[in-house]
Design an enzyme around this catalytic site. Structure first.
Site, PDB file in Angstrom:
ATOM      1  CB  ALA A  67     -11.116  -1.354 -17.050  1.00  0.00           C
ATOM      2  N   GLY A 106     -11.141  -6.337 -15.850  1.00  0.00           N
ATOM      3  CA  GLY A 106     -10.732  -6.415 -17.258  1.00  0.00           C
ATOM      4  C   GLY A 106      -9.460  -7.232 -17.438  1.00  0.00           C
ATOM      5  CD  GLU A 109     -14.336  -8.422 -18.274  1.00  0.00           C
ATOM      6  OE1 GLU A 109     -13.851  -7.293 -18.019  1.00  0.00           O
ATOM      7  OE2 GLU A 109     -15.522  -8.570 -18.616  1.00  0.00           O
ATOM      8  CD  GLU A 129     -15.306  -6.446 -13.281  1.00  0.00           C
ATOM      9  OE1 GLU A 129     -15.432  -7.353 -12.419  1.00  0.00           O
ATOM     10  OE2 GLU A 129     -14.693  -6.604 -14.355  1.00  0.00           O
TER      11      GLU A 129
HETATM   12  N1  CO8 Z   1      -7.460   1.249 -12.139  1.00  0.00           N
HETATM   13  C1  CO8 Z   1      -6.701   2.319 -11.849  1.00  0.00           C
HETATM   14  N2  CO8 Z   1      -5.735   2.300 -10.910  1.00  0.00           N
HETATM   15  C2  CO8 Z   1      -5.559   1.158 -10.223  1.00  0.00           C
HETATM   16  C3  CO8 Z   1      -6.346   0.017 -10.466  1.00  0.00           C
HETATM   17  C4  CO8 Z   1      -7.322   0.090 -11.503  1.00  0.00           C
HETATM   18  N3  CO8 Z   1      -8.093  -0.962 -11.833  1.00  0.00           N
HETATM   19  N4  CO8 Z   1      -5.951  -0.970  -9.624  1.00  0.00           N
HETATM   20  C5  CO8 Z   1      -4.956  -0.447  -8.878  1.00  0.00           C
HETATM   21  N5  CO8 Z   1      -4.714   0.831  -9.237  1.00  0.00           N
HETATM   22  C6  CO8 Z   1      -3.715   1.743  -8.704  1.00  0.00           C
HETATM   23  C7  CO8 Z   1      -4.118   2.251  -7.324  1.00  0.00           C
HETATM   24  O1  CO8 Z   1      -5.009   3.345  -7.435  1.00  0.00           O
HETATM   25  C8  CO8 Z   1      -2.751   2.636  -6.773  1.00  0.00           C
HETATM   26  O2  CO8 Z   1      -2.387   3.872  -7.316  1.00  0.00           O
HETATM   27  P1  CO8 Z   1      -1.706   5.001  -6.351  1.00  0.00           P
HETATM   28  O3  CO8 Z   1      -0.417   4.369  -5.913  1.00  0.00           O
HETATM   29  O4  CO8 Z   1      -1.529   6.171  -7.255  1.00  0.00           O
HETATM   30  O5  CO8 Z   1      -2.677   5.199  -5.220  1.00  0.00           O
HETATM   31  C9  CO8 Z   1      -1.803   1.607  -7.364  1.00  0.00           C
HETATM   32  O6  CO8 Z   1      -2.501   1.050  -8.497  1.00  0.00           O
HETATM   33  C10 CO8 Z   1      -1.499   0.462  -6.397  1.00  0.00           C
HETATM   34  O7  CO8 Z   1      -2.752  -0.062  -5.938  1.00  0.00           O
HETATM   35  P2  CO8 Z   1      -3.171  -0.087  -4.384  1.00  0.00           P
HETATM   36  O8  CO8 Z   1      -2.453   0.964  -3.622  1.00  0.00           O
HETATM   37  O9  CO8 Z   1      -4.655  -0.069  -4.333  1.00  0.00           O
HETATM   38  O10 CO8 Z   1      -2.569  -1.516  -3.982  1.00  0.00           O
HETATM   39  P3  CO8 Z   1      -3.132  -2.488  -2.870  1.00  0.00           P
HETATM   40  O11 CO8 Z   1      -2.123  -3.558  -2.743  1.00  0.00           O
HETATM   41  O12 CO8 Z   1      -3.541  -1.749  -1.644  1.00  0.00           O
HETATM   42  O13 CO8 Z   1      -4.475  -3.109  -3.527  1.00  0.00           O
HETATM   43  C11 CO8 Z   1      -5.813  -4.072  -5.240  1.00  0.00           C
HETATM   44  C12 CO8 Z   1      -4.387  -3.877  -4.683  1.00  0.00           C
HETATM   45  C13 CO8 Z   1      -6.613  -4.951  -4.286  1.00  0.00           C
HETATM   46  C14 CO8 Z   1      -5.688  -4.769  -6.569  1.00  0.00           C
HETATM   47  C15 CO8 Z   1      -6.506  -2.699  -5.391  1.00  0.00           C
HETATM   48  O14 CO8 Z   1      -5.639  -1.843  -6.121  1.00  0.00           O
HETATM   49  C16 CO8 Z   1      -7.809  -2.766  -6.139  1.00  0.00           C
HETATM   50  O15 CO8 Z   1      -8.822  -3.135  -5.568  1.00  0.00           O
HETATM   51  N6  CO8 Z   1      -7.803  -2.370  -7.445  1.00  0.00           N
HETATM   52  C17 CO8 Z   1      -8.980  -2.295  -8.234  1.00  0.00           C
HETATM   53  C18 CO8 Z   1      -9.384  -3.679  -8.717  1.00  0.00           C
HETATM   54  C19 CO8 Z   1     -10.677  -3.572  -9.502  1.00  0.00           C
HETATM   55  O16 CO8 Z   1     -11.690  -3.143  -8.988  1.00  0.00           O
HETATM   56  N7  CO8 Z   1     -10.633  -3.984 -10.781  1.00  0.00           N
HETATM   57  C20 CO8 Z   1     -11.782  -3.926 -11.638  1.00  0.00           C
HETATM   58  C21 CO8 Z   1     -11.839  -2.600 -12.345  1.00  0.00           C
HETATM   59  S1  CO8 Z   1     -13.333  -2.394 -13.288  1.00  0.00           S
HETATM   60  C22 CO8 Z   1     -13.063  -3.295 -14.690  1.00  0.00           C
HETATM   61  O17 CO8 Z   1     -12.048  -3.880 -14.863  1.00  0.00           O
HETATM   62  C23 CO8 Z   1     -14.183  -3.304 -15.700  1.00  0.00           C
HETATM   63  C24 CO8 Z   1     -13.731  -3.889 -17.012  1.00  0.00           C
HETATM   64  C25 CO8 Z   1     -14.639  -3.394 -18.090  1.00  0.00           C
HETATM   65  C26 CO8 Z   1     -14.048  -3.577 -19.481  1.00  0.00           C
HETATM   66  C27 CO8 Z   1     -15.035  -3.104 -20.513  1.00  0.00           C
HETATM   67  C28 CO8 Z   1     -14.409  -2.502 -21.741  1.00  0.00           C
HETATM   68  C29 CO8 Z   1     -15.377  -2.189 -22.840  1.00  0.00           C
END
Ligand code: CO8
Length: 255
Positions: A67, A106, A109, A129
């Site tokens: 998400a 998400g 999911e 998460e």
């Molecule tokens: N949300 C927003 N932006 C994101 C997300 C995300 N989940 N994942 C990556 N991005 C963005 C980064 O901020 C970055 O943006 P920018 O270039 O502007 O800085 C761009 O994508 C590229 O990402 P990274 O620079 O971080 O790339 P890396 O190769 O260094 O890292 C990762 C890749 C490991 C995937 C890292 O981006 C990361 O850890 N992302 C977050 C993963 C995460 O925590 N996911 C879970 C989110 S919470 C969730 O999903 C809850 C679901 C609930 C649903 C309920 C609905 C009712």
């Protein structure tokens, strides 16, 4: 078919490919994108010529990295967002996830809602998460546990353990792995085979397998929704998401 902003629809005869299309943020699922997926599936459900759907991600890196954290930082996903997830899960035709890279949070999911998960060799699966001070909120605690068992699900959800494509195949999370370049081709081949089968029997089969899988799911999903929502009042949720966006490690307070 409607033109959408965050997803691309690519028809292939009786098969529709729905492509998550925010590659600049690794296809992070913001509320409008999830609403569009739900809306597109309603359109597809109503089109008798369409018999099977493939969900995949744009770009080479991600199916969906979760998400959208920037969107969630300020507030918990609202009831409308939760409703979009329920509508996706209620889609009545076969849904295949072609996981072309990261499927996190998400994103994982969403794959778990699909009937069949196919993975590229580069796919990785995780529920990270906990790193943000929250838990899965769209069925991950329930569907993942049923598929991989309690111990591995706990490791993945409590300790953000990620699975490679090979591990995912071994534990039955995915049914096949393909090289990245041929993933969609193979997904289309399978989808077209399913689309050519007896339509009523396909739907009956999907409903019946899901009945085995979904026993007690509703009660479990209610617990997850409640726990997920409660975490959005905590300082740790704000800290976890702010730390992600500020690209630093979070400092947890336990409140
Ligand atoms: N949300 C927003 N932006 C994101 C997300 C995300 N989940 N994942 C990556 N991005 C963005 C980064 O901020 C970055 O943006 P920018 O270039 O502007 O800085 C761009 O994508 C590229 O990402 P990274 O620079 O971080 O790339 P890396 O190769 O260094 O890292 C990762 C890749 C490991 C995937 C890292 O981006 C990361 O850890 N992302 C977050 C993963 C995460 O925590 N996911 C879970 C989110 S919470 C969730 O999903 C809850 C679901 C609930 C649903 C309920 C609905 C009712």
């Amino acid at each position: 078919m409607t033109q959408y902003q965050h997803i691309l629809l690519e028809p292939h005869g009786a098969v529709m490919v729905v492509r998550l299309n925010r590659p600049q943020v690794l296809n992070a699922l913001n509320a409008p994108m999830v609403a569009e997926i739900a809306e597109a599936l309603v359109e597809i459900a109503l089109d008798a010529g369409l018999r099977c759907v493939i969900l995949t991600g744009s770009g080479s890196r991600a199916f969906a990295a979760g998400a959208d954290i920037a969107e969630m930082q300020g507030a918990a996903p609202d009831a409308r967002a939760a409703q979009s997830w329920v509508r996706i899960a209620g889609f009545n035709k076969p849904l295949i996830a072609a996981v072309n890279g990261l499927a996190l949070g998400g994103g994982m999911e969403l794959a778990l809602i699909c009937d069949i998960i196919l993975a590229s060799e580069t796919a990785r699966f995780g529920q990270p998460e906990i790193n943000l001070g929250i838990i899965p909120g769209a069925g991950g605690t329930q569907r993942l546990t049923k598929i991989v068992g309690k111990s591995l699900a706990m490791e993945m959800i409590l300790n953000a353990r990620m699975l490679s494509a090979d591990e995912a195949l071994r534990v039955g999370l995915v049914s096949s792995i393909y090289p990245s370049e041929t993933l969609l081709h193979n997904a289309l081949k399978m989808a077209q085979q399913i689309a050519a089968r007896a339509p009523l029997a396909v739907i009956a089969a999907k409903n019946s397998v899901n009945a085995a899988f979904d026993a007690h799911l509703t009660a479990g999903l209610a617990v997850e929704r409640e726990q997920f929502a409660a975490l959005f009042g905590s300082e740790d949720q704000r800290e976890g998401m702010t730390a992600f966006l500020e690209k630093r490690r979070p400092v947890w307070k336990g409140k």
